[in-house]
Design an enzyme around this catalytic site. Structure first.
Site, PDB file in Angstrom:
ATOM      1  N   GLU A 134       0.972  -0.959   0.004  1.00  0.00           N
ATOM      2  CA  GLU A 134       0.071  -0.023  -0.067  1.00  0.00           C
ATOM      3  C   GLU A 134       0.867   1.409   0.083  1.00  0.00           C
ATOM      4  O   GLU A 134       2.156   1.161   0.202  1.00  0.00           O
ATOM      5  CB  GLU A 134      -0.881   0.072   1.248  1.00  0.00           C
ATOM      6  CG  GLU A 134      -2.076  -1.156   1.134  1.00  0.00           C
ATOM      7  CD  GLU A 134      -3.099  -1.204   2.424  1.00  0.00           C
ATOM      8  OE1 GLU A 134      -2.892  -0.403   3.280  1.00  0.00           O
ATOM      9  OE2 GLU A 134      -3.726  -2.191   2.210  1.00  0.00           O
ATOM     10  N   HIS A 258      -8.494   9.798   3.639  1.00  0.00           N
ATOM     11  CA  HIS A 258      -8.127   8.735   2.643  1.00  0.00           C
ATOM     12  C   HIS A 258      -8.622   9.193   1.246  1.00  0.00           C
ATOM     13  O   HIS A 258      -9.828   9.750   0.991  1.00  0.00           O
ATOM     14  CB  HIS A 258      -9.225   7.422   3.068  1.00  0.00           C
ATOM     15  CG  HIS A 258      -8.951   6.110   2.337  1.00  0.00           C
ATOM     16  ND1 HIS A 258      -8.813   6.051   1.164  1.00  0.00           N
ATOM     17  CD2 HIS A 258      -7.991   5.148   2.898  1.00  0.00           C
ATOM     18  CE1 HIS A 258      -8.388   4.749   1.026  1.00  0.00           C
ATOM     19  NE2 HIS A 258      -7.865   4.242   1.955  1.00  0.00           N
ATOM     20  N   ARG A 304      -0.784   9.110   1.563  1.00  0.00           N
ATOM     21  CA  ARG A 304      -2.208   9.341   1.211  1.00  0.00           C
ATOM     22  C   ARG A 304      -2.448  11.088   1.238  1.00  0.00           C
ATOM     23  O   ARG A 304      -3.563  11.417   0.651  1.00  0.00           O
ATOM     24  CB  ARG A 304      -3.191   8.964   2.534  1.00  0.00           C
ATOM     25  CG  ARG A 304      -3.215   7.537   2.417  1.00  0.00           C
ATOM     26  CD  ARG A 304      -4.257   7.013   3.608  1.00  0.00           C
ATOM     27  NE  ARG A 304      -4.155   5.534   3.494  1.00  0.00           N
ATOM     28  CZ  ARG A 304      -4.575   4.748   4.435  1.00  0.00           C
ATOM     29  NH1 ARG A 304      -5.232   5.110   5.592  1.00  0.00           N
ATOM     30  NH2 ARG A 304      -4.517   3.408   3.884  1.00  0.00           N
ATOM     31  N   HIS A 365     -10.763   9.969   7.762  1.00  0.00           N
ATOM     32  CA  HIS A 365     -10.684   8.656   7.688  1.00  0.00           C
ATOM     33  C   HIS A 365     -10.072   8.314   9.089  1.00  0.00           C
ATOM     34  O   HIS A 365     -10.545   7.205   9.662  1.00  0.00           O
ATOM     35  CB  HIS A 365      -9.540   8.056   6.700  1.00  0.00           C
ATOM     36  CG  HIS A 365      -9.239   6.478   6.566  1.00  0.00           C
ATOM     37  ND1 HIS A 365     -10.344   5.645   6.555  1.00  0.00           N
ATOM     38  CD2 HIS A 365      -8.266   5.841   6.661  1.00  0.00           C
ATOM     39  CE1 HIS A 365      -9.933   4.454   6.470  1.00  0.00           C
ATOM     40  NE2 HIS A 365      -8.423   4.827   6.608  1.00  0.00           N
ATOM     41  N   ARG A 400      -0.029   8.906   9.199  1.00  0.00           N
ATOM     42  CA  ARG A 400      -0.075   7.535   9.601  1.00  0.00           C
ATOM     43  C   ARG A 400       0.141   6.713   8.398  1.00  0.00           C
ATOM     44  O   ARG A 400      -0.474   6.868   7.305  1.00  0.00           O
ATOM     45  CB  ARG A 400      -1.414   6.783  10.320  1.00  0.00           C
ATOM     46  CG  ARG A 400      -1.338   5.391  10.503  1.00  0.00           C
ATOM     47  CD  ARG A 400      -2.596   5.096  11.224  1.00  0.00           C
ATOM     48  NE  ARG A 400      -3.859   5.253  10.389  1.00  0.00           N
ATOM     49  CZ  ARG A 400      -4.294   4.350   9.427  1.00  0.00           C
ATOM     50  NH1 ARG A 400      -3.488   3.241   9.110  1.00  0.00           N
ATOM     51  NH2 ARG A 400      -5.660   4.623   8.690  1.00  0.00           N
TER      52      ARG A 400
HETATM   53  C1  SIN Z   1      -7.518   0.878   3.344  1.00  0.00           C
HETATM   54  O1  SIN Z   1      -7.743  -0.095   3.418  1.00  0.00           O
HETATM   55  O2  SIN Z   1      -7.002   1.676   2.592  1.00  0.00           O
HETATM   56  C2  SIN Z   1      -7.346   1.667   4.774  1.00  0.00           C
HETATM   57  C3  SIN Z   1      -6.228   0.974   5.707  1.00  0.00           C
HETATM   58  C4  SIN Z   1      -5.719   1.860   6.673  1.00  0.00           C
HETATM   59  O3  SIN Z   1      -6.445   2.986   6.947  1.00  0.00           O
HETATM   60  O4  SIN Z   1      -4.708   1.695   7.002  1.00  0.00           O
END
Ligand code: SIN
Length: 567
Positions: A134, A258, A304, A365, A400
């Site tokens: 990610e 997010h 993000r 988020h 984060r």
């Molecule tokens: C996501 O699935 O994109 C969110 C996961 C997260 O907030 O760490």
């Protein structure tokens, strides 16, 4: 100051209310709360625990989490130093490095305990755990369950364990209004200890739960924003009650947005997990242009805050209310197999991702700030511990790293459950009969206000809109000052009232926390991590510190950031 006039939301005489006694009270039943309860039971042969949740178990942010758990499980390509470095980079200078190290080092062991307890994670054909990537991660290190339902699987494992424990009582639909402290006024510590909480249950009414230690694991406050991925329960109650009880709240300007939530007018803002971009999906604008490479070399997998701001910018450039996520680069078959929950959601809205990119937009988020805690999860109020999203442990800094939140809840939930037992041990040495919770004669004497009443639903929706417009992804000093004036006005006519139902209490909590986020954002005259100031577009050394807010203070005190060894 309307925000510091009240110690408690309602008037009461604690000894006249129905009384419940326990050793440990855990407020919140997500990953942090359940982990804390199980840890307390595991580490103490006789500790009795009560876990409260304001709704049903399924209403927690944990249960809703699609995205996974970050942990170093591949020891060939990855190692803990890389995960630490990625976390520190995302945190933009405000992470406390010893905390980061502790979470990253302990994560794999906690995860293995959960796997042993029955957590079924997605695996490769050879039985190895499937590892995904990610934004902000330099390696593949995210584990998932059922593709995009990690939180649900994790929560189910924890709920089963909590339900199986004879020493944990679970109170659903139990709204905690306030933490009870022995000091007359908030902040009067020493002398003021947290000794329990005032609760409300639709069937049983008001009750007092007396506890030797209280662990706050009540999650975040996404509902303070009009656009949020959070469940409706996330109204910042835990943060607000801790603030009223005199606890220090830290780094409140930092709210993570997010980049990709489903954008369909009238539909709730369902998350489209970042793992979708991790698998190869790309953001495009309304003319089909793939814009992220124009903004950052990491393109769709930039952190993000960068992706969210780039989306806003592209929306302005194209004059469109949203952008799109094109999942075709993943392969449609693979998309359906890897993200069954999202595929089902899209079907409900007649979106066929093979022909139509998914309309997306950023949303609030995750609350990065929270109750300031030490390495044992102790808050500044004796007897009150905090973990998970409600806390500010130093792991997340100013931003984060993706999939570090369930990890944090697992690790610090365990620490909190163990640490809070120190309060049980204390008296056991001297007089074992003192080793139980006991009632205190606490009186909250509030007079009803004769000021006229504002329309609560209107205040709630106005404050959420204002927060989204002016205290959201981009902020600017004059606007923030105007929002503070609005909050003061609303507070004058709302915080002086005595309500007898949840909407009123939640609006009071939203006002308190919205105002604190705004004050912290106004104070922090720099751009760092998730906090982007149009009028101070660079990070400033003068703000390389934690800001700490106590009830009654109009400006914060500051605390140094723990030294970073890794850069
Ligand atoms: C996501 O699935 O994109 C969110 C996961 C997260 O907030 O760490």
């Amino acid at each position: 100051m309307p925000f510091s006039d009240r110690r408690y939301l309602i008037p009461f005489r604690a000894t006249l209310l129905p009384q419940i006694f326990t050793d440990v009270l855990v407020v919140g039943a997500g990953v942090a709360g359940c982990s804390a309860a199980l840890s307390a039971v595991r580490h103490h042969g006789s500790a009795e625990v009560i876990v409260t949740t304001k709704g049903r178990l399924k209403d927690s942010s944990t249960y809703w989490a699609q995205g996974g758990i970050a942990a170093v499980l591949d020891h060939v390509e990855d190692d803990v130093e890389k995960h630490i470095a990625d976390t520190l980079t995302a945190g933009a200078g405000l992470c406390d490095e010893p905390t980061v190290r502790r979470v990253v080092e302990n994560g794999p062991a906690r995860l293995n305990e959960l796997i042993e307890a029955g957590l079924r994670l997605d695996r490769e054909a050879n039985g190895d755990l499937k590892l995904g990537r990610e934004g902000g991660h330099s390696q593949k290190r995210i584990v998932h369950a059922d593709g995009d339902a990690t939180g649900k699987a994790l929560a189910a494992t924890l709920f089963d364990a909590v339900r199986a424990s004879e020493r944990v009582r679970l109170f659903e639909d139990c709204f905690v209004l306030d933490l009870i402290t022995t000091g007359d006024k908030p902040g009067q510590v020493p002398g003021g200890e947290c000794v329990g909480a005032i609760t409300h249950h639709p069937k049983y009414g008001l009750q007092v739960i007396w506890a030797r230690s209280v662990i706050l694991a009540a999650g975040g406050c996404g509902m303070v924003y009009r656009e949020t991925t959070n469940p409706s329960a996330a109204t910042g109650d835990g943060l607000a009650m801790a603030y009223r009880a005199g606890a220090v709240l830290q780094d409140m300007a930092f709210v993570q947005f997010h980049p990709t939530t489903l954008y369909i007018a009238g539909a709730s803002r369902a998350l489209i997990t970042e793992a979708v971009r991790g698998e190869g999906a790309v953001l495009v604008d309304k003319s089909g242009h793939r814009f992220m490479p124009d903004y950052d070399e990491r393109a769709d997998l930039a952190p993000r805050d960068i992706v969210s701001r780039s989306i806003l910018d592209q929306m302005v450039k194209t004059g469109h209310s949203h952008v799109y996520l094109d999942v075709r680069p993943i392969g449609i078959e693979r998309f359906h197999e890897r993200f069954p929950g999202i595929a089902k959601l899209l079907k409900q809205f007649d979106i066929d991702p093979a022909t139509t990119p998914i309309p997306v937009h950023p949303s609030a988020h995750y609350m990065i700030g929270g109750v300031a805690v030490d390495d044992q999860t102790r808050s500044s109020v004796p007897g009150l511990y905090a973990c998970g999203e409600a806390s500010c442990s130093g792991l997340n800094g100013a931003n984060r790293l993706a999939s570090n939140s369930l990890l944090e809840g697992m690790v610090f939930g365990e620490v909190a459950g163990r640490a809070c037992l120190e309060r049980l041990e204390e008296n056991a040495v001297g007089d074992p009969t003192l080793n139980t919770a006991r009632p205190f004669k606490i009186i909250s004497d509030i007079r009803p206000s004769d000021r006229s009443e504002l329309d609560l639903a209107d205040v709630r929706s106005s404050l959420r809109s204002v927060m989204w417009r002016h205290v959201g992804i981009e902020r600017e000093g004059d606007r923030l000052a105007e929002v503070l004036d609005m909050f003061d006005f609303w507070a004058t006519y709302t915080l002086d009232k005595i309500f007898d139902e949840r909407l009123g209490w939640e609006v009071q909590n939203l006002l308190t926390i919205g105002s604190l986020i705004t004050r912290a954002a106004h104070w922090r005259q720099e751009t760092r991590g998730t906090h982007y100031r149009l009028d101070y577009a660079e990070s400033a050394d003068a703000y390389h510190l934690h800001d700490q807010w106590r009830i009654g203070d109009s400006s914060p005190t500051t605390a140094a950031v723990a030294e970073q060894v890794v850069q």
